[in-house]
Design an enzyme around this catalytic site. Structure first.
Site, PDB file in Angstrom:
ATOM      1  N   GLY A 327       2.261   6.404  -4.279  1.00  0.00           N
ATOM      2  CA  GLY A 327       1.459   7.523  -3.820  1.00  0.00           C
ATOM      3  C   GLY A 327       2.239   8.386  -2.861  1.00  0.00           C
ATOM      4  O   GLY A 327       2.235   9.614  -2.944  1.00  0.00           O
ATOM      5  N   MET A 329       5.672   7.955   0.477  1.00  0.00           N
ATOM      6  CA  MET A 329       6.641   7.104   1.156  1.00  0.00           C
ATOM      7  C   MET A 329       6.957   7.684   2.515  1.00  0.00           C
ATOM      8  O   MET A 329       7.297   8.850   2.648  1.00  0.00           O
ATOM      9  CB  MET A 329       7.918   6.994   0.311  1.00  0.00           C
ATOM     10  CG  MET A 329       9.033   6.224   0.996  1.00  0.00           C
ATOM     11  SD  MET A 329       8.530   4.534   1.416  1.00  0.00           S
ATOM     12  CE  MET A 329       9.529   4.219   2.851  1.00  0.00           C
ATOM     13  N   HIS A 363      -2.228   8.389   6.367  1.00  0.00           N
ATOM     14  CA  HIS A 363      -1.567   7.079   6.264  1.00  0.00           C
ATOM     15  C   HIS A 363      -0.073   7.213   6.549  1.00  0.00           C
ATOM     16  O   HIS A 363       0.493   6.455   7.353  1.00  0.00           O
ATOM     17  CB  HIS A 363      -1.798   6.519   4.862  1.00  0.00           C
ATOM     18  CG  HIS A 363      -1.207   5.172   4.608  1.00  0.00           C
ATOM     19  ND1 HIS A 363      -1.942   4.014   4.613  1.00  0.00           N
ATOM     20  CD2 HIS A 363       0.070   4.795   4.330  1.00  0.00           C
ATOM     21  CE1 HIS A 363      -1.146   2.983   4.363  1.00  0.00           C
ATOM     22  NE2 HIS A 363       0.077   3.444   4.185  1.00  0.00           N
ATOM     23  N   GLU A 364       0.565   8.180   5.888  1.00  0.00           N
ATOM     24  CA  GLU A 364       2.011   8.319   6.056  1.00  0.00           C
ATOM     25  C   GLU A 364       2.364   8.803   7.459  1.00  0.00           C
ATOM     26  O   GLU A 364       3.363   8.363   8.047  1.00  0.00           O
ATOM     27  CB  GLU A 364       2.570   9.272   4.998  1.00  0.00           C
ATOM     28  CG  GLU A 364       2.287   8.865   3.563  1.00  0.00           C
ATOM     29  CD  GLU A 364       2.665   7.427   3.253  1.00  0.00           C
ATOM     30  OE1 GLU A 364       3.706   6.957   3.763  1.00  0.00           O
ATOM     31  OE2 GLU A 364       1.926   6.765   2.502  1.00  0.00           O
ATOM     32  N   GLU A 386       1.821  -1.589   6.674  1.00  0.00           N
ATOM     33  CA  GLU A 386       0.857  -1.009   5.741  1.00  0.00           C
ATOM     34  C   GLU A 386      -0.598  -1.219   6.145  1.00  0.00           C
ATOM     35  O   GLU A 386      -1.436  -0.334   5.962  1.00  0.00           O
ATOM     36  CB  GLU A 386       1.099  -1.563   4.332  1.00  0.00           C
ATOM     37  CG  GLU A 386       2.480  -1.237   3.778  1.00  0.00           C
ATOM     38  CD  GLU A 386       2.768   0.258   3.697  1.00  0.00           C
ATOM     39  OE1 GLU A 386       1.826   1.066   3.821  1.00  0.00           O
ATOM     40  OE2 GLU A 386       3.941   0.615   3.512  1.00  0.00           O
TER      41      GLU A 386
END
Length: 914
Positions: A327, A329, A363-364, A386
């Site tokens: 999705g 990185m 999230h990233e 994560e």
């Protein structure tokens, strides 16, 4: 008894001799041999365990674990120069690596694979030079440098030249292609290094605790743009090439290095403090960047405040790559994304599609601190990256859009983690990792969703402010370094003044999760815990957890709260007089299932809807369905329970209801499907009738998303003719004027039309897939091709996954979706068996692993037997416990069919008549 100096020398010589006799001796019985030589102290044994290379400089393997590098040579800085040739799909490069040599050696080991390497030698601090020769070890993805002279302790610079291929496997340094506005195929080069693929782009110490500073230079054709982790320091021209030099990075791991080369275009920067934030796309997609940039800015501000640490980079670029296996990185300062996870048109995207972009971007960004600034020491601790980023994305999006009720929606993800963690083949969140394939397999629902779930449970137990302060202490203490799980528990426990380690170790290092059974005995609540499993075990599990349990008591018109930590197998909670209802896991954040026995469940269902929060109603239904699959609740009882939710308006509650109907659809006999369709119509139609097809003024985004979900279920799973007819009319209106139809029902329209579609409709959707204007539209029409019922049309779809018509990033998921269709599963499975070797060559390894997850849809005893025979005969290894989990999930479904198959039809009929 400590080793004397003489003993130490003798043992070193013995180890050296043994290593020369056999290359694998250090990885097998050597440790036991050494320990038996004399009474080694614990300290000395630890030294041997962690620094076996120190005992033997000449050992070709260099360490006890063949997948780990020795620690006597430490990189501190890389000066990296790369020159990619996009037309030829090759690259060349040079790297000067500053090394700190801890003691004398003549052998240097580092990681490299798929590279041709030449060494130009070592340069010492006083100018001395040592020639080296390079020997590649492909099976271990390493290069061994043999030095002509002894390398003495101190600082050295290693000079290497290398060449490689820009591969098509979406890992390492790879090619991505796209069509420009004129239809011409264009190429760009991008990187994906996590977990262990930096070694495919340049020789390096490719382990997370070998942190170093990187100074990157890219030599590119003048028409291209180059992006890397830091800002551009300078640009110049050399021999008709553009030379782009980037600023030094922070001290970081190799897997976070990134570079992208191609015709890329940026947005105008938005500053968060001093940090310029931009989004990069291929030409023609600039109009899809505004939403992603908004949430990127909002979440970066949120994290700076939450962590109490400014963003540690000099810029932040978010880069949309046409071909991308994951999705996104979290490369430091240069985050790369699949286009569907970053680019979206907020006017045409559904709430779910917008939510995905918000989640992934947040999230990233969270990783810039959790993962990049502080990094796990080894891949067994991947959850520290994560799970925390997943937890933090929820906090950030919830703060940005509180009306989205993001923590309620996360309950669906938590339930998905339950479905894997209820298997006997599950694993602990933190799990031993040795080989690179095992590291790749750690990127799963247990690391992400289970990890985030237990963090949320802990946060709610010790309090959000205390939790935040503990996180701040952890990050400050380990900034620019590496840390392990114990370091996080120490920081949280210090601030909370509670034994966090004892509380949490069971959740992290034990597999599975508990089922808490609640029942009334006299004037007390009896609670017990046991490990939840879908399949009965020969011997009951003896694991115990420290379970933070929230209980809400209803006494007349008021409620009372109880909190306890269940550490034993059973506990008794005295109850006041007059309790009319009782809920275990009040608030809904505990990572455990609850079996309310006797009258407890009925009392909860009889309450007014406003007595239970949506997340609590979700848990009731989800727990009931899980216990039904496990054989603890009769199917007829569960189906009767679903009738109580005909007026439900929460999309997450409906998600678990619809998921249970889909499960039944896969396991029932074809001639029984009409009864299930009738049940779906009975449960869903009343809500659809009330909601209608058009949004109402003041309606929430969640309600709009619910409407789309229910219409899709009624038209497909319910096979409702009226809904199908209306879908055709609405779709025609949408094609004429997209603004005339709510975007949230468009995916349902496309799915329904595919379900009832013929060849003409198939060709129409195929063409719309090819010329889609947004990544979401492209994905919508692509996966609609798996929803047709015609075997001939599904065969066409499958063929496209290996003939180049479908991107390799998407093809494995198309195959998996077809395997889970009751109309295409046999066809798809035959296709997989026939074309396995070709798919193994074409598909990214991560995608191939995900594709195999489609076997859970092959729910007949005959297909299950064939699946097991195929994987066994081909000796297929997907890494970790991935394949075991897929096969056990298939076994769970087949077991349900074998156990209740004869009663499913009667249960469906009875539920309709009730």
């Amino acid at each position: 008894m400590p080793l004397s100096d003489d003993d130490s020398v003798n043992r070193r010589e013995l180890l050296r001799a043994l290593a020369k006799q056999t290359r694998f001796i250090l990885s097998l019985p050597l440790m036991h041999t050494v320990i038996s030589l004399s009474d080694l102290s614990e300290t000395a044994a630890t030294t041997l365990r962690l620094k076996g290379d120190d005992m033997n400089d000449d050992n070709p393997l260099g360490s006890i674990d063949p997948y780990r590098l020795p620690r006597h040579v430490i990189p501190t800085r890389y000066e990296l120069r790369l020159e990619p040739d996009l037309a030829a799909a090759t690259f060349s490069g040079q790297v000067a690596i500053t090394l700190m040599v801890e003691h004398e050696t003549q052998t240097i080991l580092l990681n490299a694979t798929d590279l041709i390497i030449e060494s130009t030698g070592l340069e010492g601090p006083t100018g001395q030079k040592i020639e080296t020769t390079v020997e590649l070890e492909p099976s271990l993805q390493r290069a061994q440098l043999s030095c002509r002279q002894i390398v003495t302790p101190g600082e050295w610079r290693l000079h290497l030249s290398f060449q490689g291929q820009l591969n098509d496997q979406l890992r390492g340094f790879y090619r991505s292609t796209y069509k420009d506005a004129s239809g011409t195929v264009q190429t760009l080069a991008a990187t994906q290094f996590e977990a262990t693929d930096a070694r495919r782009a340049f020789p390096c110490w490719d382990e997370p605790d070998f942190k170093a500073v990187f100074a990157t230079t890219l030599v590119i054709d003048p028409q291209y743009t180059a992006i890397s982790n830091t800002s551009v320091n300078s640009e110049s021209v050399e021999h008709s090439k553009k030379v782009v030099r980037f600023a030094e990075t922070i001290k970081m791991s190799t897997y976070l290095v990134a570079f992208v080369v191609g015709q890329m275009q940026p947005t105008k920067p938005v500053f968060v403090g001093k940090t310029p934030l931009r989004i990069w796309t291929v030409p023609g997609k600039h109009e899809l960047t505004a939403f992603g940039q908004d949430i990127a800015v909002a979440s970066l501000k949120f994290f700076e405040d939450y962590y109490g640490i400014p963003y540690p980079g000099d810029k932040l670029d978010l880069v949309a790559i046409p071909d991308f296996a994951s999705g996104a990185m979290e490369n430091f300062g240069a985050i790369t994304f699949r286009e569907t996870a970053l680019l979206v048109d907020p006017r045409a995207g559904t709430h779910a599609e917008l939510g995905r972009v918000a989640d992934v971007v947040s999230h990233e960004n969270a990783h810039m601190w959790f993962g990049d600034l502080v990094t796990m020491s080894w891949w067994n601790g991947l959850w520290l990256n994560e799970a925390f980023a997943t937890f933090m994305e929820m906090l950030a999006v919830d703060a940005w859009k509180p009306e989205w009720k993001r923590w309620d929606t996360f309950s669906v993800a938590r339930a998905a983690a339950f479905s894997v963690d209820g298997l006997s083949s599950t694993r602990p969140i933190e799990y031993p990792v040795r080989a690179p394939k095992e590291a790749d397999a750690m990127f799963d629902i247990l690391t992400y969703e289970k990890g985030a779930s237990v963090l949320r449970m802990l946060e709610q137990y010790i309090g959000p402010i205390v939790f935040r302060d503990g996180v701040r202490q952890y990050l400050h203490r380990h900034a620019y370094g590496n840390a392990d799980t114990k370091d996080l528990w120490i920081a949280l426990g210090t601030v909370a003044r509670q034994p966090v380690t004892e509380l949490m170790n069971g959740w992290i290092f034990q597999p599975g999760f508990p089922l808490v059974t609640a029942e009334i005995r006299g004037q007390a609540l009896q609670l017990s815990q046991q490990r939840f499993t879908y399949l009965k075990q020969e011997s009951p599990s003896e694991e115990l957890w420290h379970i933070p349990i929230q209980i809400r008591l209803t006494i007349g018109e008021h409620t009372e709260q109880r909190q306890l930590l269940l550490t034993e197998q059973e506990a008794t909670v005295p109850l006041p007089v007059g309790v009319t209802a009782l809920l275990v896991n009040a608030g809904g954040h505990g990572f455990y299932r609850v079996h309310h026995r006797g009258s407890l469940l009925q009392q909860l269902l009889d309450q007014d809807d406003d007595r239970l929060a949506p997340i609590e109603r979700f848990n009731l239904v989800s727990d009931a369905w899980a216990t039904t699959v496990a054989g603890l609740m009769p199917l007829a009882e569960y189906l009767d329970l679903t009738a109580r939710f005909k007026s439900e308006r929460d999309k997450n509650v409906w998600a678990v209801l619809l998921n249970s109907f889909s499960f039944l659809n896969r396991i029932i006999a074809p001639d029984e499907r009409a009864s299930l369709q009738a049940l779906v119509r009975d449960r869903v139609a009343p809500v659809v009738k009330e909601l209608g097809w058009d949004p109402q003024p003041g309606e929430s985004d969640l309600t709009r998303e619910l409407r789309g979900d229910l219409l899709g279920a009624l038209g497909r799973r319910g096979n409702d003719p009226a809904t199908q007819h209306q879908a055709v009319e609405r779709y025609q209106l949408y094609r004429k004027d997209p603004s005339a139809v709510d975007p949230n029902i468009v995916p349902a329209l496309v799915a329904i039309l595919a379900y009832i579609g013929d060849e003409t409709r198939y060709e129409e959707f195929s063409e719309l897939y090819r010329r889609a204007s947004t990544p979401q539209e492209e994905r919508r029409y692509l996966f609609s091709l798996t929803m047709f019922r015609s075997p001939e049309l599904l065969s066409r779809t499958l063929s496209r996954t290996i003939n180049g018509e479908i991107r390799t990033q998407d093809a494995p998921f198309v195959v998996a979706a077809t395997m889970t269709s009751v109309h295409g599963r046999e066809l798809a499975w035959e296709f997989v068996k026939t074309n396995w070797d070709q798919m193994d060559r074409l598909f990214p390894k991560q995608g191939l692993r995900r594709m195999c997850g489609g076997v859970v849809g092959l729910v007949t005893p005959e297909l299950e037997q064939d699946v097991r025979a195929f994987f066994t005969s081909r000796k297929i290894d997907l890494g970790g416990k991935t394949l075991d989990q897929y096969l056990e999930q298939l076994r769970v479904a087949v077991s349900f069919r074998e156990r209740d198959g004869h009663a499913i039809y009667n249960a469906l009929v009875s539920a309709l008549e009730a």
